[in-house]
Design a protein around this motif. Structure first.
Motif, PDB file in Angstrom:
ATOM      1  N   SER A  17       0.832  -1.203   0.000  1.00 59.78           N
ATOM      2  CA  SER A  17       0.000   0.000   0.000  1.00 59.78           C
ATOM      3  C   SER A  17       0.865   1.250   0.000  1.00 59.78           C
ATOM      4  O   SER A  17       1.998   1.238   0.499  1.00 59.78           O
ATOM      5  N   THR A  19       0.099   5.803   0.108  1.00 61.18           N
ATOM      6  CA  THR A  19      -0.833   6.924   0.080  1.00 61.18           C
ATOM      7  C   THR A  19      -0.139   8.136  -0.512  1.00 61.18           C
ATOM      8  O   THR A  19       0.935   8.533  -0.045  1.00 61.18           O
ATOM      9  N   SER A  21      -0.337  12.235  -1.498  1.00 58.96           N
ATOM     10  CA  SER A  21      -0.974  13.480  -1.057  1.00 58.96           C
ATOM     11  C   SER A  21      -0.721  14.566  -2.087  1.00 58.96           C
ATOM     12  O   SER A  21       0.325  14.575  -2.746  1.00 58.96           O
ATOM     13  N   TYR A  79      -6.044  13.130  -1.329  1.00 58.66           N
ATOM     14  CA  TYR A  79      -5.244  11.933  -1.078  1.00 58.66           C
ATOM     15  C   TYR A  79      -5.661  10.813  -2.023  1.00 58.66           C
ATOM     16  O   TYR A  79      -6.802  10.754  -2.480  1.00 58.66           O
ATOM     17  N   HIS A  81      -5.339   6.784  -1.616  1.00 57.74           N
ATOM     18  CA  HIS A  81      -4.932   5.629  -0.832  1.00 57.74           C
ATOM     19  C   HIS A  81      -4.954   4.420  -1.754  1.00 57.74           C
ATOM     20  O   HIS A  81      -6.009   4.067  -2.291  1.00 57.74           O
ATOM     21  N   ASN A  83      -4.207   0.423  -2.266  1.00 50.71           N
ATOM     22  CA  ASN A  83      -4.021  -0.872  -1.641  1.00 50.71           C
ATOM     23  C   ASN A  83      -3.908  -1.954  -2.702  1.00 50.71           C
ATOM     24  O   ASN A  83      -4.287  -1.753  -3.859  1.00 50.71           O
TER      25      ASN A  83
END
Length: 112
Positions: A17, A19, A21, A79, A81, A83
């Motif tokens: 994963s 993330t 920004s 953001y 995210h 996965n």
């Protein structure tokens, strides 16, 4: 001068994963729509996800169920995210708002 500044890219193993920004600097107001695009080597830039100021979202079929876009209007930040990353997700990811205005891009590399 308004700028979109991305961060959070890097190298991750498949299944991992990350993330990303993106902060809009120089603007007192949040943009109505913000999104993420990506461009893999020798491929055209493709839309990954978008989010409106009222949090309505859209996703590319290739990332549905794995990626989530969110935003913090007070911080003027969006953001992504990510996965269950796959090698096919390897690309430069760009933040975007339809002024049009683009960020500088951040590299995401997924190793198999």
């Amino acid at each position: 001068q308004v700028q979109l500044v991305e961060s959070g890219g890097g190298l991750v193993q498949a299944g991992g994963s990350l993330t990303l920004s993106c902060t809009a600097s120089g603007s007192r107001f949040s943009f109505p729509v913000m999104g993420w695009y990506r461009q893999a080597p020798e491929k055209t830039r493709e839309l990954v996800a978008t989010i409106t100021r009222t949090y309505a979202t859209t996703y590319a079929d290739s990332v549905k169920g794995r990626f989530t876009i969110s935003r913090d209007n007070a911080k003027n930040t969006v953001y992504l995210h990510m996965n269950s990353l796959k090698p096919d997700d390897t690309a430069v990811y760009y933040c975007y708002t339809p002024i049009p205005l683009w960020g500088q891009g951040t590299q995401v590399t997924v190793s198999s």
